[in-house]
Design an enzyme around this catalytic site. Structure first.
Site, PDB file in Angstrom:
ATOM      1  N   GLY A 263       0.825  -1.213   0.000  1.00  0.00           N
ATOM      2  CA  GLY A 263       0.000   0.000   0.000  1.00  0.00           C
ATOM      3  C   GLY A 263       0.847   1.245   0.000  1.00  0.00           C
ATOM      4  O   GLY A 263       1.991   1.228  -0.482  1.00  0.00           O
ATOM      5  N   CYS A 270       1.636   4.960  15.915  1.00  0.00           N
ATOM      6  CA  CYS A 270       2.621   4.034  16.500  1.00  0.00           C
ATOM      7  C   CYS A 270       3.756   3.629  15.569  1.00  0.00           C
ATOM      8  O   CYS A 270       4.923   3.865  15.881  1.00  0.00           O
ATOM      9  CB  CYS A 270       1.913   2.777  16.993  1.00  0.00           C
ATOM     10  SG  CYS A 270       0.802   3.105  18.359  1.00  0.00           S
ATOM     11  N   LYS A 273       6.440   6.322  14.481  1.00  0.00           N
ATOM     12  CA  LYS A 273       7.103   6.863  15.681  1.00  0.00           C
ATOM     13  C   LYS A 273       7.937   5.793  16.380  1.00  0.00           C
ATOM     14  O   LYS A 273       9.088   6.039  16.767  1.00  0.00           O
ATOM     15  CB  LYS A 273       6.001   7.384  16.627  1.00  0.00           C
ATOM     16  CG  LYS A 273       6.425   7.649  18.050  1.00  0.00           C
ATOM     17  CD  LYS A 273       5.284   8.238  18.864  1.00  0.00           C
ATOM     18  CE  LYS A 273       4.431   7.222  19.579  1.00  0.00           C
ATOM     19  NZ  LYS A 273       4.933   6.703  20.829  1.00  0.00           N
TER      20      LYS A 273
HETATM   21  C1  UDX Z   1      -0.547  -0.505  15.534  1.00  0.00           C
HETATM   22  C2  UDX Z   1      -0.307  -1.933  16.052  1.00  0.00           C
HETATM   23  O1  UDX Z   1      -0.950  -2.866  15.165  1.00  0.00           O
HETATM   24  C3  UDX Z   1      -0.823  -2.082  17.476  1.00  0.00           C
HETATM   25  O2  UDX Z   1      -0.533  -3.381  17.964  1.00  0.00           O
HETATM   26  C4  UDX Z   1      -0.151  -1.036  18.348  1.00  0.00           C
HETATM   27  O3  UDX Z   1      -0.634  -1.105  19.675  1.00  0.00           O
HETATM   28  C5  UDX Z   1      -0.385   0.363  17.786  1.00  0.00           C
HETATM   29  O4  UDX Z   1       0.066   0.422  16.416  1.00  0.00           O
HETATM   30  P1  UDX Z   1      -2.601   0.902  14.557  1.00  0.00           P
HETATM   31  O5  UDX Z   1      -1.714   2.110  14.607  1.00  0.00           O
HETATM   32  O6  UDX Z   1      -4.018   1.009  14.996  1.00  0.00           O
HETATM   33  O7  UDX Z   1      -1.948  -0.290  15.436  1.00  0.00           O
HETATM   34  O8  UDX Z   1      -2.598   0.438  13.032  1.00  0.00           O
HETATM   35  P2  UDX Z   1      -2.428  -0.906  12.209  1.00  0.00           P
HETATM   36  O9  UDX Z   1      -3.735  -1.471  11.882  1.00  0.00           O
HETATM   37  O10 UDX Z   1      -1.435  -1.803  12.837  1.00  0.00           O
HETATM   38  O11 UDX Z   1      -1.801  -0.313  10.853  1.00  0.00           O
HETATM   39  C6  UDX Z   1      -0.648   0.518  10.877  1.00  0.00           C
HETATM   40  C7  UDX Z   1      -0.360   1.045   9.487  1.00  0.00           C
HETATM   41  O12 UDX Z   1       0.140   0.003   8.652  1.00  0.00           O
HETATM   42  C8  UDX Z   1      -1.576   1.617   8.757  1.00  0.00           C
HETATM   43  O13 UDX Z   1      -1.207   2.781   8.066  1.00  0.00           O
HETATM   44  C9  UDX Z   1      -1.986   0.521   7.802  1.00  0.00           C
HETATM   45  O14 UDX Z   1      -2.664   0.976   6.666  1.00  0.00           O
HETATM   46  C10 UDX Z   1      -0.617  -0.044   7.441  1.00  0.00           C
HETATM   47  N1  UDX Z   1      -0.670  -1.449   6.979  1.00  0.00           N
HETATM   48  C11 UDX Z   1      -1.040  -2.439   7.849  1.00  0.00           C
HETATM   49  C12 UDX Z   1      -0.333  -1.766   5.658  1.00  0.00           C
HETATM   50  O15 UDX Z   1      -0.003  -0.879   4.859  1.00  0.00           O
HETATM   51  N2  UDX Z   1      -0.353  -3.075   5.275  1.00  0.00           N
HETATM   52  C13 UDX Z   1      -0.707  -4.079   6.117  1.00  0.00           C
HETATM   53  O16 UDX Z   1      -0.701  -5.251   5.685  1.00  0.00           O
HETATM   54  C14 UDX Z   1      -1.067  -3.760   7.442  1.00  0.00           C
END
Ligand code: UDX
Length: 444
Positions: A263, A270, A273
């Site tokens: 993507g 998170c 950072k």
């Molecule tokens: C994340 C961790 O998953 C979680 O365990 C922690 O406590 C906080 O950070 P979150 O920030 O809610 O959670 O987002 P997450 O769903 O993990 O996605 C993070 C980023 O990665 C998003 O921008 C998402 O679009 C991207 N992503 C995720 C991808 O581009 N591809 C994927 O396969 C998975």
């Protein structure tokens, strides 16, 4: 009923307080009095499934209250610290909220009998609880840690959008402590809270618990950057697509299928950072962090890489009208922190493109940043109208519903950059040029 305090009412704190109030007496504290007041009225601007109903239940049963006054925490047996640890320019973390909350908690501990335990849930680099938190608490409470009060590290792994489910059904609980009494108090708390469905509790020391959080997030971030790198390779091959690569890789249980979706790169509060903080921290220990630097570099360059895919097919974007659909860092949230869409928009502005932008939830927050630099649209269809390129930044159902006919009918010069791979290229073939992340060429 155990009584607990939760300090810092962002995503983690508010969700944690609302969940714990199902079985415990909870006081949630935030330095922002207006936030505490609106939570007491059952209102929150966080978009989390089941959060509002849990808040209402807790408040109605008298098990949940919110305050901005630390005196209201006196007597609590466990004090969960969930304040933010934002990034510094150096990549390290800003501990100012941790320090001020900890110093105020010292006075609470001074007034509390028994053995209150302060539990650090905020994401902090190894050594922070042991050195910074414990020392400030000892100084401000005038009591000795491990004798009159306890300290634990208990990192949080919840994801935005599923915060309640993740809190009620975690995969594991990481419990770090340097004294057996503190660990016993927190273990007892979680056994009471989860009952028979208590997940595995991984008990370790304070520093290791803190590292586990960074290791987990950096590993998931590595998976995302890895698949984005494979996407760049696929784009050079005539018939490959990264979706097939990810699918086949994910069938191997040693690899796992999750977090392999190519993507626009990872955003949110998170991953970016925490990856940078781990780089700064490990680098400070003279550990070679080139692996993590590569993860970060791939992520930082992914938005411009995506735009270059469209530019190769369409030419320079100066003077073109570009529609950007999806502004939050992932679908299902209005959170725009470290959103890749904002990075793409920044580059598009530099390239002299005219912008039409849309998001069903995040538009007003983006308006505060971009002001008059963009046209704000009412719907996905409105957004693509009159544009020369549509950039799909999130996998929202509203965007998935768009058909090649919609782009043909409404756009000035139809072309789509699909940064989330939500469209089937076969549907677009011969009709609308489609540039998908991780897929070679474009389809006319
Ligand atoms: C994340 C961790 O998953 C979680 O365990 C922690 O406590 C906080 O950070 P979150 O920030 O809610 O959670 O987002 P997450 O769903 O993990 O996605 C993070 C980023 O990665 C998003 O921008 C998402 O679009 C991207 N992503 C995720 C991808 O581009 N591809 C994927 O396969 C998975």
């Amino acid at each position: 009923m155990l009584s607990v305090g939760v300090i810092g009412l962002g995503y983690v704190g508010t969700s944690t307080a609302a969940c714990f109030a199902r079985k415990m007496k909870v006081v949630g504290l935030d330095a922002d009095d207006s936030k505490a007041k609106s939570l007491n009225a059952g209102s929150t601007d966080l978009e989390e499934k089941a959060l509002s109903s849990l808040l209402r239940h807790g408040l109605a049963r008298g098990c949940l209250t919110f305050t901005s006054d630390y005196d209201d925490l006196v007597g609590a047996e466990i004090l969960f610290l969930t304040v933010g640890t934002p990034s510094l320019i150096s990549g390290g973390i800003d501990l100012s909220q941790i320090k001020s909350a900890t110093s105020a908690l010292g006075a609470v501990i001074h007034e509390t009998d028994g053995y209150p335990v302060v539990v650090v849930k905020s994401t902090v680099v190894p050594g922070t609880t042991r050195k910074v938190v414990r020392e400030i608490l000892e100084k401000s409470s005038r009591k000795k840690a491990g004798v009159k009060f306890g300290v634990c590290s208990n990192p949080e792994f919840l994801q935005e959008g599923s915060a309640i489910r993740d809190t009620l059904h975690p995969d594991r609980i990481v419990l770090g402590s340097d004294d057996t009494r503190s660990a016993r108090v927190l273990r007892h708390f979680y056994r009471c809270f989860y009952g028979k469905s208590v997940p595995e509790i991984v008990e370790t020391d304070l520093d290791t618990a803190e590292l586990i959080k960074y290791a987990s997030n950096a590993f998931l971030a590595t998976k995302v950057s890895f698949i984005n790198l494979m996407g760049r390779v696929c784009e050079k091959l005539p018939r490959s697509n990264v979706g097939d690569v990810a699918h086949a890789m994910g069938l191997d249980p040693r690899i796992g299928r999750l977090f392999l979706e190519a993507g626009p790169g990872f955003g949110g509060s998170c991953f970016p950072k925490d990856t940078k903080a781990l780089i700064a921290y490990a680098n400070g220990l003279h550990v070679d962090v080139s692996l993590l630097r590569a993860v970060d570099r791939i992520n930082e360059t992914q938005p411009s890489h995506l735009l270059s895919l469209a530019e190769k097919g369409l030419g320079r974007l100066v003077g073109n009208t570009v529609a950007v659909l999806g502004l939050s860092f992932k679908s299902g949230t209005k959170d725009i922190r470290e959103s890749r869409a904002l990075k793409i928009i920044e580059i598009l502005i530099q390239k002299g493109a005219r912008l039409r932008i849309y998001d069903s939830k995040a538009l007003e927050d983006v308006r505060k940043i971009l002001g008059s630099s963009a046209t704000y649209c009412k719907s996905a269809l409105d957004c693509i109208s009159g544009s020369d390129l549509s950039v799909i930044m999130n996998a929202e159902p509203e965007f998935k519903k768009l058909k090649p006919d919609d782009f043909l009918r409404l756009m000035k010069r139809p072309a789509v950059l699909d940064a989330r791979r939500i469209y089937n290229p076969d549907d677009f073939k011969g009709r609308v040029p489609l540039f998908s992340v991780g897929q070679s060429g474009h389809v006319r």
